[in-house]
Design a protein around this motif. Structure first.
Motif, mmCIF file in Angstrom:
data_model
loop_
_atom_site.group_PDB
_atom_site.id
_atom_site.type_symbol
_atom_site.label_atom_id
_atom_site.label_comp_id
_atom_site.label_asym_id
_atom_site.label_seq_id
_atom_site.Cartn_x
_atom_site.Cartn_y
_atom_site.Cartn_z
ATOM 1 N N UNK A 19 36.732 47.947 43.014
ATOM 2 C CA UNK A 19 36.315 47.122 44.148
ATOM 3 C C UNK A 19 36.659 45.649 43.900
ATOM 4 N N UNK A 20 36.536 44.873 44.969
ATOM 5 C CA UNK A 20 36.754 43.428 44.843
ATOM 6 C C UNK A 20 35.701 42.673 45.638
ATOM 7 N N UNK A 21 35.043 41.729 44.967
ATOM 8 C CA UNK A 21 34.144 40.792 45.629
ATOM 9 C C UNK A 21 34.930 39.503 45.816
ATOM 10 N N UNK A 22 35.312 39.230 47.055
ATOM 11 C CA UNK A 22 36.131 38.061 47.351
ATOM 12 C C UNK A 22 35.264 36.873 47.709
ATOM 13 N N UNK A 23 35.733 35.688 47.339
ATOM 14 C CA UNK A 23 35.047 34.467 47.716
ATOM 15 C C UNK A 23 35.357 34.103 49.155
#
Length: 367
Positions: free
Chosen positions: A192-196
């Motif tokens: 997964x990716x937690x994007x800013x």
């Protein structure tokens, strides 16, 4: 004979220095200024002795009005509470102090109206230039500042158009790809990716690089594995990972767009009983000091905050000197804008599943 110019309780003026040295106030003013004025060596010696005896402190604001320079530089960061910015500021300050400049710091907290207000305030104080590590302003607004005679350098930020203003950044694309590839190397397929916030160019670059790396490696490209945080804070990171772990098929690894959010993700995992890295491997981006602490041991991409600050300060000072040297008013901007890209480095620690810390590994720059 006693001092005829007592300093206790009374501010020493340029007239006091002139009287003690036996010269005019105009001569003292020329001595204190940075203009190329001829003053006899014997006269210079008398003025210098008077300044020392009286402990005279020139009025920097008044001198700045005369020279049209104030020897001050503004620095605007997104949040002073984010550990990445004190490191960057330390790099900026070391360069500026060596050159006799004073630093004025503003924290925008990611709010465009606050950032605009800080810029206005700094311009009213006639700063010689600004290092911006928080850019919520549009490209045109930043270009307008430069066009209006203000030297600006972006630090760890860049605009969609790279020809408007100088910038010093880390290679966000190579760093993000390295994070994903490292997790894939541990056998993870649902990463997964937690994007800013996507109005900040480095966060958009990291998100796109994540998507490209997932596609190139043939990993699960489920769109639900990407979540965009409204701010790059601990709370935002915790909430993002909470949502990811609530998916019917949760990820086994996550690349987080900043260390601040990654620390928040780790805090949520601890509260929720999710064991890192057994249940969820985590990689951040920044290499803040908190992530280096034993017990956290965050695998991350080094954003070289101090080096970015140092290079941005040098670049800004070169702009200031080129613009003002030998002139009483600012000429047009002297040269085209430049973007300096520092190589990304992956710092492998424990949260990715590796057993122990290893030395930094330089990565090839993105094409």
């Amino acid at each position: 004979m006693g001092n005829r110019f007592p300093t206790g309780g009374k501010r020493v003026t340029i007239g006091d220095v002139a009287a003690l040295a036996g010269v005019s106030k105009g001569t003292v003013s020329k001595f204190l200024g940075d203009g190329d004025y001829y003053i006899a060596e014997e006269t210079r010696a008398r003025i210098a002795a008077a300044v020392a005896e009286l402990d005279f402190q020139p009025n920097a604001i008044a001198q700045g009005l005369v020279r049209r320079r104030t020897q001050t530089v503004g620095v605007i960061v997104a949040s002073i509470a984010n550990p990445v910015y004190p490191e960057m500021i330390a790099g900026i300050q070391a360069v500026l102090e060596e050159r006799g400049f004073t630093l004025i710091i503003g924290s925008s907290e990611g709010r465009p109206e606050r950032e605009a207000g800080i810029v206005r305030s700094m311009r009213q104080r006639q700063v010689d230039g600004i290092v911006m590590a928080s850019v919520t302003m549009r490209d045109g607004e930043v270009a307008a500042l430069v066009g209006d005679g203000l030297d600006v350098v972006l630090a760890s930020r860049n605009l969609a158009r790279g020809d408007l203003v100088d910038a010093v950044v880390v290679d966000n694309v190579a760093g993000a790809r390295a994070a994903v590839e490292h997790l894939a190397g541990h056998g993870h397929t649902r990463i997964a990716h937690v994007a800013g916030p996507q109005d900040v160019v480095p966060f958009t670059q990291r998100r796109q690089a994540y998507c490209d790396a997932v596609s190139d490696a043939g990993l699960d490209a489920d769109p639900d594995l990407v979540t965009v945080a409204e701010a790059s804070t601990l709370e935002a990171g915790a909430d993002a990972v909470r949502r990811l772990l609530a998916l019917p098929e949760p990820p086994t690894a996550v690349f987080v767009g900043s260390d601040g959010m990654a620390i928040g993700a780790l805090e949520h995992c601890a509260r929720a009983g999710v064991v890192v890295p057994r249940d969820l491997a985590v990689v951040g981006f920044d290499n803040i000091w908190v992530g280096r602490m034993p017990g956290i041991s965050l695998t991350t991409v080094d954003s070289h905050a101090r080096d970015v600050g140092t290079r941005a300060a040098h670049r800004l000072l070169s702009r200031i000197e080129a613009r003002w040297e030998g002139r009483s008013s600012p000429p047009p901007r002297p040269a085209a804008a430049e973007t300096t890209v520092l190589p990304a480095e992956l710092v492998v620690r424990g949260t990715c599943g590796c057993a122990s810390d290893v030395p930094l590994r330089a990565l090839a720059p993105s094409s």
